[in-house]
Write a protein that holds these residues in place. Structure first.
Motif, short mmCIF file in Angstrom:
data_model
loop_
_atom_site.label_atom_id
_atom_site.label_comp_id
_atom_site.label_asym_id
_atom_site.label_seq_id
_atom_site.Cartn_x
_atom_site.Cartn_y
_atom_site.Cartn_z
N VAL A 105 0.85 -1.18 0.00
CA VAL A 105 0.00 0.00 0.00
C VAL A 105 0.89 1.23 0.00
O VAL A 105 1.98 1.21 0.58
CB VAL A 105 -0.97 -0.03 1.21
CG1 VAL A 105 -0.21 -0.02 2.50
CG2 VAL A 105 -1.95 1.09 1.16
N GLN A 106 0.46 2.29 -0.69
CA GLN A 106 1.22 3.53 -0.72
C GLN A 106 0.28 4.71 -0.87
O GLN A 106 -0.85 4.55 -1.33
CB GLN A 106 2.25 3.52 -1.84
CG GLN A 106 1.67 3.33 -3.22
CD GLN A 106 2.75 3.15 -4.27
OE1 GLN A 106 3.92 3.26 -3.99
NE2 GLN A 106 2.33 2.88 -5.49
N LYS A 107 0.75 5.87 -0.46
CA LYS A 107 -0.05 7.09 -0.53
C LYS A 107 0.40 7.89 -1.73
O LYS A 107 1.59 8.15 -1.91
CB LYS A 107 0.14 7.88 0.76
CG LYS A 107 -0.63 9.16 0.81
CD LYS A 107 -1.66 9.13 1.89
CE LYS A 107 -2.53 10.35 1.83
NZ LYS A 107 -2.20 11.39 2.74
N GLN A 108 -0.56 8.29 -2.58
CA GLN A 108 -0.28 9.14 -3.73
C GLN A 108 -1.22 10.34 -3.68
O GLN A 108 -2.40 10.21 -3.97
CB GLN A 108 -0.47 8.38 -5.04
CG GLN A 108 0.56 7.31 -5.28
CD GLN A 108 0.32 6.58 -6.59
OE1 GLN A 108 -0.68 6.78 -7.26
NE2 GLN A 108 1.26 5.71 -6.94
N LYS A 111 -4.84 10.15 -2.15
CA LYS A 111 -5.39 8.80 -2.36
C LYS A 111 -4.48 7.75 -1.77
O LYS A 111 -3.26 7.92 -1.73
CB LYS A 111 -5.58 8.53 -3.84
CG LYS A 111 -6.72 9.27 -4.48
CD LYS A 111 -6.97 8.75 -5.86
CE LYS A 111 -6.45 9.77 -6.84
NZ LYS A 111 -6.66 9.40 -8.22
N VAL A 113 -3.34 3.98 -2.49
CA VAL A 113 -3.33 3.01 -3.58
C VAL A 113 -2.96 1.65 -2.98
O VAL A 113 -1.88 1.48 -2.41
CB VAL A 113 -2.33 3.41 -4.69
CG1 VAL A 113 -2.32 2.37 -5.79
CG2 VAL A 113 -2.69 4.77 -5.25
N ASN A 115 -2.44 -2.40 -3.54
CA ASN A 115 -2.23 -3.57 -4.40
C ASN A 115 -2.43 -4.79 -3.50
O ASN A 115 -1.53 -5.20 -2.79
CB ASN A 115 -0.82 -3.57 -5.00
CG ASN A 115 -0.63 -2.42 -5.97
OD1 ASN A 115 -1.45 -2.21 -6.84
ND2 ASN A 115 0.44 -1.67 -5.78
N HIS A 120 -5.98 -5.21 -10.59
CA HIS A 120 -5.76 -3.77 -10.70
C HIS A 120 -5.56 -3.18 -9.31
O HIS A 120 -6.04 -3.74 -8.32
CB HIS A 120 -6.97 -3.11 -11.36
CG HIS A 120 -8.24 -3.35 -10.59
ND1 HIS A 120 -8.90 -4.56 -10.62
CD2 HIS A 120 -8.93 -2.56 -9.74
CE1 HIS A 120 -9.97 -4.49 -9.82
NE2 HIS A 120 -10.01 -3.29 -9.27
N PRO A 121 -4.83 -2.08 -9.19
CA PRO A 121 -4.72 -1.43 -7.88
C PRO A 121 -6.04 -0.75 -7.50
O PRO A 121 -6.76 -0.26 -8.35
CB PRO A 121 -3.61 -0.40 -8.06
CG PRO A 121 -3.41 -0.26 -9.51
CD PRO A 121 -3.99 -1.45 -10.20
N VAL A 122 -6.35 -0.76 -6.23
CA VAL A 122 -7.56 -0.14 -5.71
C VAL A 122 -7.18 1.21 -5.11
O VAL A 122 -6.25 1.30 -4.32
CB VAL A 122 -8.22 -1.03 -4.64
CG1 VAL A 122 -9.45 -0.37 -4.06
CG2 VAL A 122 -8.56 -2.40 -5.21
N GLU A 123 -7.91 2.26 -5.50
CA GLU A 123 -7.66 3.59 -4.98
C GLU A 123 -8.74 3.96 -3.97
O GLU A 123 -9.93 3.76 -4.22
CB GLU A 123 -7.63 4.63 -6.11
CG GLU A 123 -6.46 4.45 -7.06
CD GLU A 123 -6.41 5.51 -8.14
OE1 GLU A 123 -7.37 6.29 -8.27
OE2 GLU A 123 -5.40 5.55 -8.85
#
Length: 191
Positions: A105-108, A111, A113, A115, A120-123
């Protein structure tokens, strides 16, 4: 009479509580929270002298009648007031852990994001009043001043991939214990 409702709520320095026209407002260093109050409930703020000689500012939730359901509301609004005072002074935090092979998981921007085993990645968009953080690739931290909103946001993130009992994969609360099940034990050659 509600045992919880009759307990006063101590107000730390810098916290103000106002109650006008059925609207409870609590202001503190971290922000402002409001709560609509229905029923025969009144909230008073007073400075009280303690036995040891000091003075403390307290908020007291009172019933104005003995109508049916007023006892329950008495305790409810006292608990909500306490949660609001803690929220505007300290805030609330929920931590989640992501468990799965290759999951991260990461923050963009605003949002999150995730995996988490989908194609597909979930936002997940950051709601207003909530701060999402990723202290590690498999950790999520939800912080805010509203206890209900923090808990609901953490629950919404958890529902993206609920933990399953066979391998333990999923998004779980940090202190949650997932009861594991034994898999199938049927072997070859049995008739």
């Amino acid at each position: 009479m509600s045992r919880i409702g009759k307990l006063p709520v101590a107000l730390p320095a810098g916290v103000t509580v106002t109650f006008e026209n059925g609207l409870l407002t609590v202001k503190g260093s971290k922000g402002t929270l409001t709560q609509k109050v229905v029923g025969d409930i009144n909230i008073k703020v007073a400075e009280v002298e303690k036995e040891h000689g000091g003075k403390v500012v307290e908020a007291l939730v009172e019933k104005t009648s003995n109508a049916v359901g007023t006892d329950a509301k008495h305790g409810l609004y006292r608990a909500l007031l306490h949660n609001m005072v803690v929220g505007v002074t300290e805030g609330y935090t929920k931590s989640l852990k992501v468990n799965g092979v290759g999951w991260k998981v990461q923050k963009q921007g605003n949002k999150l994001v995730l995996n988490v085993g989908f194609s597909h990645p979930v936002e997940f968009a950051e709601p207003a009043g909530i701060t999402l953080a990723c202290p590690g690739p498999n950790e999520i931290t939800v912080t805010g001043i509203d206890k209900v909103l923090v808990g609901q946001t953490a629950a919404d993130i958890r529902t993206i991939r609920i933990p399953e009992p066979y391998h333990g994969y999923g998004i779980a609360y940090k202190d949650e214990v997932i009861e594991r099940k034994e898999g199938k034990t049927g072997g070859k050659g049995k008739k």
